[in-house]
Design an enzyme around this catalytic site. Structure first.
Site, short mmCIF file in Angstrom:
data_model
loop_
_atom_site.label_atom_id
_atom_site.label_comp_id
_atom_site.label_asym_id
_atom_site.label_seq_id
_atom_site.Cartn_x
_atom_site.Cartn_y
_atom_site.Cartn_z
N ASP A 197 0.86 -1.19 0.00
CA ASP A 197 0.00 0.00 0.00
C ASP A 197 0.89 1.24 0.00
O ASP A 197 1.37 1.68 1.04
CB ASP A 197 -0.93 -0.01 1.22
CG ASP A 197 -1.93 1.15 1.15
OD1 ASP A 197 -1.70 2.08 0.34
OD2 ASP A 197 -2.93 1.12 1.88
N HIS A 202 0.53 7.91 3.86
CA HIS A 202 1.22 7.23 4.95
C HIS A 202 2.73 7.50 4.98
O HIS A 202 3.43 6.95 5.82
CB HIS A 202 0.98 5.72 4.84
CG HIS A 202 -0.47 5.37 4.68
ND1 HIS A 202 -1.41 5.62 5.66
CD2 HIS A 202 -1.15 4.85 3.63
CE1 HIS A 202 -2.59 5.23 5.23
NE2 HIS A 202 -2.47 4.77 4.01
N ILE A 217 -0.22 9.36 8.50
CA ILE A 217 -0.92 8.48 9.44
C ILE A 217 -0.68 7.02 9.05
O ILE A 217 -0.26 6.73 7.93
CB ILE A 217 -2.45 8.76 9.47
CG1 ILE A 217 -3.10 8.50 8.10
CG2 ILE A 217 -2.71 10.20 9.91
CD1 ILE A 217 -4.62 8.58 8.13
N GLY A 220 -4.78 1.86 7.96
CA GLY A 220 -5.77 1.21 8.83
C GLY A 220 -5.51 -0.29 8.92
O GLY A 220 -5.60 -0.89 9.99
C1 LIG Z 1 -8.70 1.44 1.39
C2 LIG Z 1 -7.25 1.63 1.06
C3 LIG Z 1 -6.65 2.98 1.45
C4 LIG Z 1 -6.32 3.00 2.90
C5 LIG Z 1 -6.34 4.18 3.60
C6 LIG Z 1 -6.07 4.20 5.02
O1 LIG Z 1 -5.57 3.26 5.59
S1 LIG Z 1 -6.56 5.62 5.88
C7 LIG Z 1 -6.12 5.28 7.59
C8 LIG Z 1 -7.13 4.45 8.31
N1 LIG Z 1 -8.40 5.09 8.47
C9 LIG Z 1 -8.57 6.13 9.35
O2 LIG Z 1 -7.63 6.58 9.98
C10 LIG Z 1 -9.98 6.64 9.51
C11 LIG Z 1 -10.30 6.87 10.97
N2 LIG Z 1 -11.68 7.30 11.14
C12 LIG Z 1 -12.04 8.62 11.10
O3 LIG Z 1 -11.19 9.50 10.97
C13 LIG Z 1 -13.49 8.95 11.26
O4 LIG Z 1 -14.17 7.85 11.81
C14 LIG Z 1 -14.19 9.30 9.89
C15 LIG Z 1 -13.52 10.57 9.29
C16 LIG Z 1 -14.07 8.13 8.91
C17 LIG Z 1 -15.67 9.59 10.16
O5 LIG Z 1 -15.76 10.52 11.18
P1 LIG Z 1 -16.88 11.64 11.17
O6 LIG Z 1 -16.76 12.37 12.43
O7 LIG Z 1 -16.81 12.41 9.87
O8 LIG Z 1 -18.17 10.73 11.08
P2 LIG Z 1 -19.45 10.77 12.05
O9 LIG Z 1 -19.11 10.08 13.34
O10 LIG Z 1 -20.02 12.15 12.06
O11 LIG Z 1 -20.42 9.80 11.24
C18 LIG Z 1 -20.96 10.16 9.97
C19 LIG Z 1 -21.60 8.93 9.36
O12 LIG Z 1 -20.58 8.06 8.84
C20 LIG Z 1 -20.63 6.80 9.50
N3 LIG Z 1 -19.24 6.44 9.83
C21 LIG Z 1 -18.46 6.99 10.78
N4 LIG Z 1 -17.26 6.40 10.78
C22 LIG Z 1 -17.29 5.47 9.80
C23 LIG Z 1 -16.34 4.53 9.34
N5 LIG Z 1 -15.13 4.43 9.90
N6 LIG Z 1 -16.68 3.70 8.34
C24 LIG Z 1 -17.91 3.76 7.80
N7 LIG Z 1 -18.86 4.64 8.21
C25 LIG Z 1 -18.54 5.48 9.19
C26 LIG Z 1 -21.45 6.99 10.77
O13 LIG Z 1 -22.11 5.81 11.14
C27 LIG Z 1 -22.39 8.09 10.35
O14 LIG Z 1 -23.49 7.54 9.64
P3 LIG Z 1 -24.99 7.80 10.15
O15 LIG Z 1 -25.04 7.19 11.53
O16 LIG Z 1 -25.13 9.28 10.13
O17 LIG Z 1 -25.83 7.08 9.13
#
Ligand SMILES: CCC/C=C/C(=O)SCCNC(=O)CCNC(=O)[C@H](O)C(C)(C)COP(=O)([O-])OP(=O)([O-])OC[C@H]1O[C@@H](n2cnc3c(N)ncnc32)[C@H](O)[C@@H]1OP(=O)([O-])[O-]
Length: 298
Positions: A197, A202, A217, A220
């Protein structure tokens, strides 16, 4: 998604991704294991040396179940091909991961994978896209594992025309989620990216800043790898083959150099787990793992 135009759900969900093949060998398996911290504390740890070395030859090393997630990774870049889906790839975050293991992964293999879209959700400020990848041993045709990945596309929501936002899911709701202290070195992400990846989020401070973070960061799936390795050690008596399915939601970003704490609770044959970042006392990942039987070590 663009300027208020409604997304054609049928077009997106019937989209056909090209089949892919992926070949890995024992070196890839060992590099992955090191990338998620195997043997980092103790180079002769009897529960973990088997992921990187075997006295009878490298073909006998064991494969961590989360290695399966690498078989699905390539598809995240194909999301740009989805008709009507417009997003800024720099704002993409990995939201959730679900893995089913059908048989232990061999130490080297040629894999054939097929993929389809199984979910699309308009969250207003974001779009969530779920895609499923089934991987087979190419030679025998036997299914090995299934990955379901959710990507959280910040800024891409608001594409539903009706007052009821689009929320489409093609998989059972119970697979989504239920909700030791390990010191990590800051170079974790740089080592983990060698498993395939290469997203600059990252590794590149400028890209990380554009995406809204003070520095790069961690992937995941790397955090997930650390957590599941801890569960195999603490609950499965070191046996990775007890793992049947893995589910996780990424709740918050994690900066390499911070400390991960994995907490776990056994409920029947389901392990509930939560991964916290010690320095900020916040949960970064939570989910469950289904195991086939209890380890005699418990
Ligand atoms: C793929 C290959 C590339 C890889 C990249 C990486 O590794 S990146 C590094 C690894 N990844 C990271 O570091 C990411 C870490 N995560 C974050 O930073 C935060 O959780 C976010 C920005 C994803 C969402 O935060 P926020 O404050 O903007 O969200 P909120 O709490 O206001 O909810 C809004 C709506 O979205 C829903 N929902 C919420 N979370 C998730 C989720 N995870 N998943 C799915 N859905 C989610 C929640 O249920 C709600 O729906 P509802 O109930 O309204 O229908």
């Amino acid at each position: 998604m663009e300027g208020g135009s409604e997304v054609n759900l049928e077009l997106i969900t019937s989209h056909k991704f090209a089949e892919t093949t992926f070949t890995y060998n024992e070196r890839d398996v060992a590099v992955y294991a090191l990338g998620v911290g195997a043997c980092a504390r103790d180079a002769v740890d009897k529960d973990e040396l088997k992921y990187v070395y075997h006295q009878d030859g490298q073909q006998f090393i064991q494969v961590l179940p989360t290695f399966a997630s690498l078989l699905a990774l390539g598809y995240s870049s194909h999301l740009a091909d989805l008709p009507g889906l417009f997003y800024d790839p720099r704002l993409l975050l990995h939201g959730q991961q679900y893995i089913e293991i059908y048989r232990p992964l061999p130490s080297s293999c040629c894999i054939r994978s097929t993929a389809s879209i199984v979910g699309l959700h308009d969250k207003g400020k974001a779009a969530v896209v779920d895609y499923e990848v089934v991987s087979y041993e190419k030679e025998s045709g036997k299914p090995l594992c299934m990955n379901r990945m959710s990507v959280y596309l910040r800024g891409a929501g608001g594409f539903s025309k009706s007052s009821q936002p689009i929320s489409y899911t093609k998989y059972p709701a119970n697979q989504i989620l239920a909700p030791k202290v390990l010191n990590r070195q800051p170079f974790t992400a740089l080592l983990y990216r060698l498993s395939g990846d290469y997203n600059p989020l990252h590794s590149d401070p400028t890209i990380a800043e554009v995406a809204g973070f003070s520095r790069p960061i961690l992937h995941g799936l790397c955090t997930l790898g650390f957590a599941i390795r801890a569960i195999i050690k603490c609950i499965c008596g070191g046996d990775p083959n007890l793992i049947k399915a893995i589910s996780g939601r990424f709740l918050l970003h994690f900066y390499p150099g911070e400390t991960l704490i994995t907490e776990m609770w056994l409920e029947g044959l389901r392990v509930l787990y939560k991964v916290k970042v010690k320095e900020r006392n916040r949960t970064v990942l939570s989910g469950f793992v289904d195991i086939s039987r209890l380890s005699s070590a418990l």
